[in-house]
Design an enzyme around this catalytic site. Structure first.
Site, PDB file in Angstrom:
ATOM      1  N   ASP A 120       2.595  -3.999   3.501  1.00 28.92           N
ATOM      2  CA  ASP A 120       3.638  -3.130   2.960  1.00 28.92           C
ATOM      3  C   ASP A 120       3.287  -2.480   1.630  1.00 28.92           C
ATOM      4  OD1 ASP A 120       5.968  -1.996   2.020  1.00 28.92           O
ATOM      5  OD2 ASP A 120       7.246  -3.636   2.644  1.00 28.92           O
ATOM      6  N   LYS A 121       3.052  -3.236   0.571  1.00 31.64           N
ATOM      7  CA  LYS A 121       2.857  -2.644  -0.758  1.00 31.64           C
ATOM      8  C   LYS A 121       1.402  -2.305  -1.042  1.00 31.64           C
ATOM      9  CE  LYS A 121       7.029  -3.839  -0.867  1.00 31.64           C
ATOM     10  NZ  LYS A 121       6.898  -4.802   0.220  1.00 31.64           N
ATOM     11  N   GLU A 439      13.253  -7.449  -0.064  1.00 34.20           N
ATOM     12  CA  GLU A 439      13.629  -7.191   1.330  1.00 34.20           C
ATOM     13  C   GLU A 439      14.517  -8.313   1.848  1.00 34.20           C
ATOM     14  OE1 GLU A 439       9.723  -4.765   2.949  1.00 34.20           O
ATOM     15  OE2 GLU A 439      10.080  -6.815   3.613  1.00 34.20           O
ATOM     16  N   SER A 464      13.321  -5.158   5.499  1.00 37.76           N
ATOM     17  CA  SER A 464      12.013  -5.164   6.126  1.00 37.76           C
ATOM     18  C   SER A 464      11.958  -4.086   7.191  1.00 37.76           C
ATOM     19  CB  SER A 464      11.764  -6.532   6.766  1.00 37.76           C
ATOM     20  OG  SER A 464      10.708  -6.475   7.684  1.00 37.76           O
TER      21      SER A 464
END
Length: 547
Positions: A120-121, A439, A464
């Site tokens: 994700d990041k 999230e 999420s």
């Protein structure tokens, strides 16, 4: 070449001496120096195989006449960090990743950069660093995990999260949960569906920053090793051609990425990350652009978590080039690291399974998968994955059940204190209030696993990419800065209309003014990274970038 400042002239003899201690040869002193930012570690399933991928990148760089230098990048597994205090550190890591790559690239004057990562990041942070440094760069995403399997049924991580709710509801016992837990995640790679990690890989390819076909190749497929080597070769060519990220990441390419995101029905987090990338690139972008583009792009891939199809299925159907082929007539032409422009790549794409990648004329849904909502509860915007919401819940009006934090909400959900028709409000989980905008896959999955079908959830935090259902996040302004979500009380009526893109708190303005007089921001004892982040982060509608 940028690296000449490190290695040319008699005054650089000490610098060259250090390079020679690394084994750099006389010939290599005249070749492009290429940095490899590798997010390999042994805690994130999406990263555990990246050492092998990076090795192929190194081989490609050497084969093309470059000199590779590898360095490490951190990575947080959102799934492991989910549901506890660790999740507050996930979004701040994006800025750390961008900063750390900038530091390495600029300090060592690399001529080019290959970013090897997934999740994700990590990929957003890498893209931010690439455009910030603006040296020739290419991204190799690590690839999705294969689906798990149990009783002939494909599984993903979301099956396990939702099963927690089933255990709480008494429809599944803990032994069955354990069997499911052991069968769902068969090996390395990013979680199997179109969650944020895989959505960002697809977005990166659509931006033109990965070689065509890279995003969907499974982590264990030899094709991933081949494209890694090709990426290493290609970055050397980009250096010689002078092609840099600011020539690739443009208004046109960002709009194309949004179009692909809408067609796929990707994660709401991509809005946050594309906004942040636009800030880095100095490209004007606001939330309304997502609505404007989304209204003209149908949702054509019924992907997990809302639909049945995994990333493996999308790959076998032709991957992102095939999706681009469906969108060719609405794409703006833009250059790519592959060489051909994005419309040329779209022209070469082939759909091998129209049940996976639908046509524009026969889509899954008529409009794009993401929507931005506005109204009295979120005047600066909130986001929802419309593609993952049952159309019977596109319009909903219900009483608020308000919780100051995710933990309190989760306890109430598992205790079955929520009623059908409620709107669960989870606040003080925004960029500053969380801090870190955690999230919330645990409460949304628990709601679904418990069997609720008419419960909505609104938060100033995030969801999420694995979330499904009427879950609205990024409500801005957040509670911590006095946004309207801070003034909601139990029983207040909240009206949601995804079709009209509205989110309203049906409370008289006079009543809200009275409540505001007694409102004060929450105080949390903070230190270290979170203290710095809370003091400098912008609101979600601005990408939660740090000032």
């Amino acid at each position: 070449m940028r690296s000449e400042v490190v290695k040319q002239g008699f005054e650089r003899a000490p610098n060259r001496a250090l390079l020679r201690s690394l084994g750099v040869t006389e010939r290599e002193m005249d070749e492009p120096f290429i940095g490899i930012a590798n997010a390999w570690n042994t805690i994130v399933p999406g990263h555990v195989h990246l050492r092998q991928i990076s090795e192929r990148v190194r081989e490609g760089i050497c084969a093309a006449g470059g000199v590779p230098f590898e360095f490490g990048v951190i990575g947080i597994c959102d799934g492991i960090a989910m549901g506890h205090e660790g999740m507050r550190y996930s979004l701040p890591s994006r800025e750390n990743i961008a900063d750390s790559i900038e530091l390495m690239v600029q300090a060592h004057r690399f001529d080019g950069l290959v970013c090897v990562g997934t999740c994700d990041k990590i990929v957003p942070g890498m893209l931010m660093a690439a455009v910030r440094c603006d040296v020739p760069a290419i991204v190799v995403t690590g690839g999705p995990m294969l689906p798990g399997s149990l009783g002939g049924r494909d599984l993903s991580l979301i099956d396990v999260f939702e099963a927690v709710g089933r255990v709480a509801a008494g429809t599944m016992d803990e032994g069955e949960l354990h069997t499911l837990e052991c069968a769902s995640m068969p090996g390395c790679g990013s979680c199997q569906g179109l969650y944020t990690a895989n959505t960002m890989a697809c977005v990166t390819e659509s931006l033109g920053m990965s070689l065509a076909g890279c995003a969907t190749i499974p982590a264990v497929d030899a094709g991933k090793l081949r494209i890694a080597k090709q990426s290493g070769e290609r970055v050397v060519a980009l250096v010689r051609e002078g092609v840099t990220p600011r020539g690739l990441i443009t208004g046109e390419s960002i709009r194309n990425a949004i179009r692909v995101d809408m067609a796929l029905g990707g994660s709401t987090n991509t809005i946050l990350h594309l906004m942040a990338l636009a800030v880095e690139a100095g490209i004007p972008l606001d939330l309304e652009t997502f609505n404007t583009l989304g209204s003209g792009i149908p949702h054509i891939c019924d992907m997990q978590p809302a639909g049945p199809h995994s990333m493996l299925a999308l790959h076998r159907a032709g991957g992102i080039p095939a999706v681009l082929s469906r969108l060719k007539d609405v794409l703006e032409d833009a250059p790519t690291v592959s060489g051909p422009g994005i419309r040329e790549i779209a022209g070469m794409g082939r759909v091998s399974d129209p049940k996976i990648i639908h046509t524009i004329k026969k889509p899954v849904h008529a409009a794009g998968g993401l929507r931005v909502l506005r109204g009295s509860l979120a005047p600066d915007g909130a986001v929802v994955k419309a593609a993952a919401v049952d159309e019977r819940m596109w319009r909903h009006k219900g009483p608020a059940q308000v919780f100051d934090g995710e933990r309190a909400a989760m306890d109430a959900i598992l205790a079955r204190e929520i009623r059908e028709g409620d709107v669960v409000v989870v606040r003080y989980e925004g960029p500053r209030g969380g801090p870190g905008m955690p999230e919330m896959l645990s409460p949304t999955s628990a709601i679904y696993g418990l069997g609720y079908r008419r419960v909505a959830l609104v938060t100033d935090g995030r969801f999420s990419g694995g979330t499904r259902g009427p879950c609205i996040g990024h409500a801005a302004p957040e509670a911590q800065v006095g946004g309207p979500i801070a003034l909601v009380r139990d029983g207040d009526i909240i009206a949601i209309d995804i079709g009209k893109k509205s989110l309203d708190l049906l409370v008289a303005e006079k009543v809200l003014k009275d409540r505001r007089r007694s409102w004060k921001p929450r105080k949390k004892p903070l230190a270290g990274v979170l203290a710095r982040y809370a003091a400098t982060v912008e609101q979600a509608n601005l990408g939660a970038v740090q000032r």
